[in-house]
Design an enzyme around this catalytic site. Structure first.
Site, PDB file in Angstrom:
ATOM      1  CB  CYS A 115      -9.324 -19.921   3.170  1.00 38.39           C
ATOM      2  SG  CYS A 115     -10.722 -20.197   4.258  1.00 38.39           S
ATOM      3  CG  HIS A 247      -5.683 -19.860   5.595  1.00 41.49           C
ATOM      4  ND1 HIS A 247      -6.396 -18.816   6.128  1.00 41.49           N
ATOM      5  CD2 HIS A 247      -6.547 -20.920   5.520  1.00 41.49           C
ATOM      6  CE1 HIS A 247      -7.642 -19.208   6.367  1.00 41.49           C
ATOM      7  NE2 HIS A 247      -7.755 -20.480   6.009  1.00 41.49           N
ATOM      8  CG  ASN A 277     -10.239 -20.281   8.749  1.00 37.60           C
ATOM      9  OD1 ASN A 277      -9.962 -19.261   8.109  1.00 37.60           O
ATOM     10  ND2 ASN A 277     -10.413 -21.455   8.182  1.00 37.60           N
TER      11      ASN A 277
HETATM   12  O1  UT7 Z   1      -9.770 -22.509   5.793  1.00 35.86           O
HETATM   13  C1  UT7 Z   1     -10.227 -23.389   4.824  1.00 35.86           C
HETATM   14  C2  UT7 Z   1      -9.637 -24.713   5.006  1.00 35.86           C
HETATM   15  N1  UT7 Z   1     -10.202 -25.377   6.168  1.00 35.86           N
HETATM   16  C3  UT7 Z   1      -9.475 -26.255   6.787  1.00 35.86           C
HETATM   17  O2  UT7 Z   1      -8.334 -26.436   6.432  1.00 35.86           O
HETATM   18  C4  UT7 Z   1     -10.107 -27.051   7.887  1.00 35.86           C
HETATM   19  C5  UT7 Z   1      -9.610 -28.459   7.763  1.00 35.86           C
HETATM   20  N2  UT7 Z   1     -10.196 -29.404   8.728  1.00 35.86           N
HETATM   21  C6  UT7 Z   1      -9.930 -29.320  10.043  1.00 35.86           C
HETATM   22  O3  UT7 Z   1      -9.298 -28.408  10.521  1.00 35.86           O
HETATM   23  C7  UT7 Z   1     -10.395 -30.474  10.909  1.00 35.86           C
HETATM   24  O4  UT7 Z   1     -10.815 -31.518  10.093  1.00 35.86           O
HETATM   25  C8  UT7 Z   1     -11.528 -30.083  11.878  1.00 35.86           C
HETATM   26  C9  UT7 Z   1     -10.993 -29.182  12.984  1.00 35.86           C
HETATM   27  C10 UT7 Z   1     -12.651 -29.411  11.142  1.00 35.86           C
HETATM   28  C11 UT7 Z   1     -12.072 -31.336  12.558  1.00 35.86           C
HETATM   29  O5  UT7 Z   1     -11.025 -32.028  13.233  1.00 35.86           O
HETATM   30  P1  UT7 Z   1     -10.837 -33.591  13.025  1.00 35.86           P
HETATM   31  O6  UT7 Z   1      -9.746 -34.020  13.893  1.00 35.86           O
HETATM   32  O7  UT7 Z   1     -10.667 -33.815  11.530  1.00 35.86           O
HETATM   33  O8  UT7 Z   1     -12.189 -34.153  13.558  1.00 35.86           O
HETATM   34  P2  UT7 Z   1     -13.269 -35.048  12.785  1.00 35.86           P
HETATM   35  O9  UT7 Z   1     -14.017 -34.227  11.795  1.00 35.86           O
HETATM   36  O10 UT7 Z   1     -12.576 -36.294  12.308  1.00 35.86           O
HETATM   37  O11 UT7 Z   1     -14.217 -35.402  13.970  1.00 35.86           O
HETATM   38  C12 UT7 Z   1     -13.769 -36.195  15.082  1.00 35.86           C
HETATM   39  C13 UT7 Z   1     -14.891 -36.265  16.092  1.00 35.86           C
HETATM   40  C14 UT7 Z   1     -16.227 -36.614  15.463  1.00 35.86           C
HETATM   41  O12 UT7 Z   1     -16.903 -37.479  16.334  1.00 35.86           O
HETATM   42  P3  UT7 Z   1     -16.926 -39.070  16.041  1.00 35.86           P
HETATM   43  O13 UT7 Z   1     -17.525 -39.225  14.673  1.00 35.86           O
HETATM   44  O14 UT7 Z   1     -15.491 -39.501  16.099  1.00 35.86           O
HETATM   45  O15 UT7 Z   1     -17.767 -39.584  17.155  1.00 35.86           O
HETATM   46  C15 UT7 Z   1     -16.949 -35.298  15.413  1.00 35.86           C
HETATM   47  O16 UT7 Z   1     -18.334 -35.440  15.471  1.00 35.86           O
HETATM   48  O17 UT7 Z   1     -15.055 -34.994  16.712  1.00 35.86           O
HETATM   49  C16 UT7 Z   1     -16.433 -34.621  16.648  1.00 35.86           C
HETATM   50  N3  UT7 Z   1     -16.506 -33.164  16.610  1.00 35.86           N
HETATM   51  C17 UT7 Z   1     -16.527 -32.410  17.715  1.00 35.86           C
HETATM   52  N4  UT7 Z   1     -16.479 -32.730  19.014  1.00 35.86           N
HETATM   53  C18 UT7 Z   1     -16.507 -31.708  19.894  1.00 35.86           C
HETATM   54  C19 UT7 Z   1     -16.558 -32.360  15.520  1.00 35.86           C
HETATM   55  N5  UT7 Z   1     -16.610 -31.080  15.903  1.00 35.86           N
HETATM   56  C20 UT7 Z   1     -16.592 -31.082  17.255  1.00 35.86           C
HETATM   57  C21 UT7 Z   1     -16.617 -30.072  18.224  1.00 35.86           C
HETATM   58  N6  UT7 Z   1     -16.574 -30.445  19.533  1.00 35.86           N
HETATM   59  N7  UT7 Z   1     -16.679 -28.759  17.914  1.00 35.86           N
END
Ligand code: UT7
Length: 336
Positions: A115, A247, A277
């Site tokens: 990225c 980005h 992204n």
């Molecule tokens: O470009 C390269 C760099 N990449 C980035 O910068 C990405 C950085 N990370 C992010 O943008 C975020 O961490 C994500 C968007 C990937 C995830 O968001 P988050 O607020 O950090 O969510 P999380 O990973 O802490 O997950 C929260 C909950 C989890 O459920 P539990 O464990 O709380 O029950 C996940 O299983 O959300 C769940 N979850 C989803 N729910 C519905 C994860 N993906 C999804 C989804 N739909 N697509």
């Protein structure tokens, strides 16, 4: 030796026709439009058609940038393609683009920093021009992440899209141009965001794997640090920045960086809602859109930043060139 500086003189971009909305993903995965919008800011993404390659996307964007700049391939002596999704293991996608453009002179190479690829590519292109090794560089960020996604993994497949953006750089005149580029990497974090395949390991292409929460935590800190480094190196206050072109990984990361800089939201170019992204393509796609619709204009101070797999991260400050031709956006309109 005379030290030169490079300036962006034209931009262009391309997005594949097929769009996938959040609702389409929610229809077949345990996710929802609301979760995706609230946690990422994404509403839809573009996905390459069957058989449509990274070099196809790159070529469309490149042709639009060249046309906008009133330039032909004879005017270019170097092509740099930033991509983590090359057409083949080798040769470089840049040589494929070179052949598609009908260019038989000069040289072409790929840059791989996921990225952060466009920021790394900008540093490479800028240094070629500064050293006189190239006179006019076509720099393209192009990706087909749809090919490395596990479409059953809701934690990653909702986040990415395909696309390409291109810029043309040439020696700057006056005070305009790329003021500085700042690159970092730390391979200790390579497993946090990686593809679990490759020619010398599994021999399969593999799928993207990410520890989203950890990447998020590192991104907010590292992006603020590298942006501050860029401002300090140029003795520029954040208030002097006209446009932040980040980005586009997550709307919450973008907002956090802008907030720390004290930049109002209308000074930030955001495309994540429509593009998701697109990795190395996200910054040049945003640059093309914002030059085509007249937001970025000659003399503006533009700050770009990115963070991605590796980890790699970086930033650059660009004083937009007075000679910049207006950009060509993905469809010729600013909207897509
Ligand atoms: O470009 C390269 C760099 N990449 C980035 O910068 C990405 C950085 N990370 C992010 O943008 C975020 O961490 C994500 C968007 C990937 C995830 O968001 P988050 O607020 O950090 O969510 P999380 O990973 O802490 O997950 C929260 C909950 C989890 O459920 P539990 O464990 O709380 O029950 C996940 O299983 O959300 C769940 N979850 C989803 N729910 C519905 C994860 N993906 C999804 C989804 N739909 N697509």
């Amino acid at each position: 030796m005379i030290i030169r500086r490079s300036a962006v003189v034209a931009t262009g971009s391309y997005l594949p026709e097929r769009r996938i909305t959040n609702q389409e993903l929610a229809d077949r995965l345990d996710t929802s439009d609301a979760w995706i919008r609230e946690r990422t800011g994404i509403m839809q993404r573009h996905v390459a058609a069957e058989g449509e390659t990274t070099s196809d996307l790159a070529c469309h964007a490149a042709r639009r940038a060249l046309a906008r700049g009133g330039l032909g391939v004879a005017d270019i002596d170097c092509i740099v393609v930033a991509t983590a999704t090359p057409d083949y293991t080798f040769p470089a996608t840049a040589t494929q683009v070179q052949a598609m453009l009908g260019m038989t002179h000069g040289f072409a190479l790929d840059v791989h920093a996921v990225c952060t690829g466009f920021v790394y590519g900008l540093a490479v292109a800028d240094n070629f021009i500064r050293l006189g090794q190239a006179n006019r560089v076509l720099l393209v960020g192009a990706e087909t992440f749809s090919r490395i996604l596990d479409w059953d993994d809701r934690s990653t497949c909702v986040l990415f899209g395909d696309g390409a953006g291109a810029v043309v750089l040439e020696p700057a005149t006056g005070d305009c141009g790329v003021l500085s580029t700042h690159l970092h990497s730390d391979g200790r974090y390579r497993d946090m965001l990686h593809v679990d395949g490759g020619p010398s390991t599994t021999r399969h292409v593999g799928h993207l794997k990410m520890n989203g929460r950890e990447v998020f935590r590192h991104a907010t800190r590292k992006l603020t640090e590298v942006v501050e480094e860029a401002l300090l190196a140029n003795e520029i206050e954040a208030s002097a920045v006209d446009w932040l072109v980040p980005h586009q990984a997550n709307r919450r990361i973008i907002d956090a960086t802008a907030r720390k800089l004290g930049l109002a939201s209308d000074r930030v170019i955001v495309t994540i809602d429509r593009h998701a992204n697109t990795s190395a393509a996200s910054i040049p796609l945003a640059l093309a859109e914002a030059t085509a619709d007249g937001r970025i204009s000659p003399g503006d101070l533009v700050l770009i930043e990115a963070m991605g797999g590796g980890f790699t991260w970086g930033a650059a400050l660009i004083r937009w060139s007075a000679t910049s031709r207006r950009g060509a956006s993905a469809t010729g309109e600013a909207a897509r």
